[in-house]
Motif scaffolding. Structure first.
Motif, PDB file in Angstrom:
ATOM      1  N   UNK A 407      27.365 -92.687  66.408  1.00  8.02           N
ATOM      2  CA  UNK A 407      26.898 -91.644  67.308  1.00  8.02           C
ATOM      3  C   UNK A 407      27.083 -90.301  66.635  1.00  8.02           C
ATOM      4  N   UNK A 408      26.084 -89.436  66.780  1.00  7.67           N
ATOM      5  CA  UNK A 408      26.170 -88.091  66.217  1.00  7.67           C
ATOM      6  C   UNK A 408      26.985 -87.190  67.141  1.00  7.67           C
ATOM      7  N   UNK A 409      27.235 -85.968  66.700  1.00  8.47           N
ATOM      8  CA  UNK A 409      28.010 -85.020  67.502  1.00  8.47           C
ATOM      9  C   UNK A 409      27.316 -84.705  68.822  1.00  8.47           C
ATOM     10  N   UNK A 410      25.971 -84.752  68.837  1.00  9.22           N
ATOM     11  CA  UNK A 410      25.245 -84.499  70.081  1.00  9.22           C
ATOM     12  C   UNK A 410      24.913 -85.796  70.823  1.00  9.22           C
ATOM     13  N   UNK A 411      25.655 -86.884  70.473  1.00  4.53           N
ATOM     14  CA  UNK A 411      25.600 -88.173  71.173  1.00  4.53           C
ATOM     15  C   UNK A 411      24.274 -88.906  70.999  1.00  4.53           C
ATOM     16  N   UNK A 412      23.592 -88.689  69.882  1.00  8.94           N
ATOM     17  CA  UNK A 412      22.416 -89.487  69.547  1.00  8.94           C
ATOM     18  C   UNK A 412      22.832 -90.593  68.577  1.00  8.94           C
ATOM     19  N   UNK A 413      22.163 -91.737  68.689  1.00  7.26           N
ATOM     20  CA  UNK A 413      22.495 -92.851  67.801  1.00  7.26           C
ATOM     21  C   UNK A 413      22.020 -92.561  66.391  1.00  7.26           C
ATOM     22  N   UNK A 414      22.866 -92.900  65.430  1.00 10.76           N
ATOM     23  CA  UNK A 414      22.532 -92.731  64.020  1.00 10.76           C
ATOM     24  C   UNK A 414      22.756 -94.043  63.282  1.00 10.76           C
ATOM     25  N   UNK A 415      22.132 -94.162  62.129  1.00  6.88           N
ATOM     26  CA  UNK A 415      22.377 -95.315  61.254  1.00  6.88           C
ATOM     27  C   UNK A 415      23.336 -94.852  60.167  1.00  6.88           C
ATOM     28  N   UNK A 416      24.572 -95.308  60.277  1.00  2.00           N
ATOM     29  CA  UNK A 416      25.602 -94.887  59.328  1.00  2.00           C
ATOM     30  C   UNK A 416      25.445 -95.541  57.971  1.00  2.00           C
TER      31      UNK A 416
END
Length: 489
Positions: A407-416
């Motif tokens: 999860x990004x800082x603005x709570x969007x899903x990311x692919x780590x």
């Protein structure tokens, strides 16, 4: 309560049971303990009763009258009565159970509870009534624990309109041992050997002592002989264990169909369509058997990382995979004494491709999920999956063994991170370049990916010197060998 030294691990389970039993509130409380067979539930609950002076009763497949007689006999032994207690029905027996506790909490365990309910379907309703407000006023601090291995049944006790819904203060599932704990339990120093043993028997504690008489492979050279003398040996219980696991599940009536589904998955057919094609059936015909196998914990359904409606079915118990990939096709020869070594020798390719390779991929995802540090992944992971990445420009698609989401800082899903897993291949430049190309493709198609998406490469055979050097220079590249899989983060 101090956990007995003979119980390996199970710290979490012991602490939860201790907290449940030590609760000082007035009246009786209910707990439900479940888990697959051979995981040590009985050993754990019997130890709890011995440590606290509680009452433990293990039911058998009996009629209601027989069960009541067995219960009365066990209760008399517990209370020191000279003769068995006689109960006209379970209503009377449960009333006595609820009077066993005083001001001090007392655990009462009804093990193999599904057997009791099969003969006496009214039993959950009787327990519900015994836990009601009127009964609670007697102030007996009984800590009633219902235990069973039929996962679908135990799960249904507290759901929907079931009588006991909302009554339980504890719902504890006793799992198989994690692959790292299984290595310690089997006392295997070599991670390569631990991986192979886990690919065959998983983390089921009973397979270490009762089923193999404490026989563990001494080293890699002894692994094959160990399989022959313990798993492919008709005189040992592991030989028929996979068949018994299905036979013991009350919801699996057409065992031939369920064995067929498991064989299809073991052969590499992970989609519903692939399983249906293997069995010569319509895809719509498999909805019920797949759901039942999932409910009893024999298969899992993993959602594709990039296609929410697409799933991959995988066998949850390694001994089932080994049986269906290696033993079932060779059953006639295996039943004849003296042929096990021949079967094992000609099954090496199948073992590597259908058992060991897929199992290594599974452990790689478990490592990312439970053991990898945030510094390794580039953030806190939220979920881990495998997936098929479409490549419309080249009219093809690409398999990714590991896809790590966060999860990004603005709570969007990311692919780590994305990763590739190879058991027998030394990973080098070509593997890295492939994942770099797929990362670029992913960035162009999916806003969740970025140049910061890391690359994870797993290999049991090692890495080329060039790749080792590149990993030291780059922060977006992680190499995971067997030593790191078992000991690092």
């Amino acid at each position: 309560m101090d956990k007995p030294v003979e119980i390996f691990d199970r710290h979490y389970e012991w602490e939860e049971l201790t907290r449940f039993i030590d609760y000082r509130g007035p009246g009786a409380t209910l707990g439900v303990v479940s888990g697959r067979r051979r995981q040590g539930k009985t050993f754990l609950l019997d130890a709890v009763c011995r440590a606290t002076g509680g009452f433990y009763f293990a039911a058998t497949q009996s009629t209601e009258a027989e069960s009541l007689h067995q219960f009365g006999t066990a209760l008399a032994h517990h209370l020191g009565d000279p003769a068995p207690r006689r109960f006209a029905d379970w209503d009377e027996a449960i009333d006595v159970v609820m009077s066993l506790g005083g001001p001090t909490p007392v655990p009462v365990v009804l093990d193999e509870f599904p057997y009791l309910v099969k003969a006496s379907p009214q039993l959950p309703s009787l327990i519900q009534r015994a836990l009601g407000p009127q009964a609670q006023r007697r102030g007996s601090a009984v800590r009633l624990l219902l235990c069973g291995s039929a996962l679908s049944f135990m799960g249904s006790l507290l759901t929907g309109t079931a009588p006991l819904r909302g009554r339980a203060s504890l719902e504890l599932v006793v799992p198989t041992l994690d692959y790292r704990l299984a290595r310690d339990f089997w006392e295997l120093g070599d991670p390569a050997l631990a991986l192979r043993v886990h690919a065959v028997v998983g983390g089921t504690p009973a397979y270490r002592r009762e089923f193999t008489l404490g026989d563990a492979p001494a080293d890699m050279a002894d692994f094959g002989p160990w399989v022959i003398r313990n798993v492919l040996n008709p005189s040992r219980p592991l030989f028929r264990e996979a068949r018994f696991l299905l036979a013991e599940e009350p919801d699996l009536r057409d065992t031939a169909l369920y064995h067929g589904v498991l064989s299809a998955i073991a052969e590499g057919n992970h989609s519903r369509g692939g399983i249906a094609g293997y069995l010569g059936k319509k895809s719509t015909d498999l909805g019920h058997p797949l759901t039942v196998l999932e409910d009893v914990g024999m298969i899992t359904r993993d959602a594709d990382a990039f296609h929410g409606k697409r799933s991959a079915y995988r066998i949850a118990e390694p001994i089932l995979t080994f049986y269906h990939a290696i033993m079932r096709p060779e059953w006639s020869d295996l039943e004849r004494p003296g042929l096990a070594e021949q079967v094992w020798n000609r099954s090496q390719r199948a073992f590597l491709s259908k058992v060991l390779g897929p199992h290594y991929e599974h452990l790689a995802r478990l490592w990312v999920r439970w053991h990898a540090a945030p510094e390794t992944l580039g953030g806190l992971r939220s979920r881990v999956a495998s997936g098929t990445l479409p490549d419309p420009a080249n009219k093809t698609s690409h398999e990714l063994d590991v896809v790590v989401f966060g999860r990004s800082a603005d709570d969007h899903e990311t692919i780590l991170a994305i990763g590739e897993v190879k058991y027998g291949d030394v990973i080098g430049r070509a593997h890295l370049e492939r994942l770099e190309r797929l990362r670029e493709l992913l960035i162009s198609r999916d806003e969740r990916a970025s140049p910061a998406t890391r690359i994870l490469l797993f290999s049991a055979a090692g890495f080329t010197p060039h790749l080792l050097e590149r990993a030291r220079e780059r922060t977006d590249l992680e190499l995971i060998d067997l030593a790191r899989l078992y000991e690092g983060s």
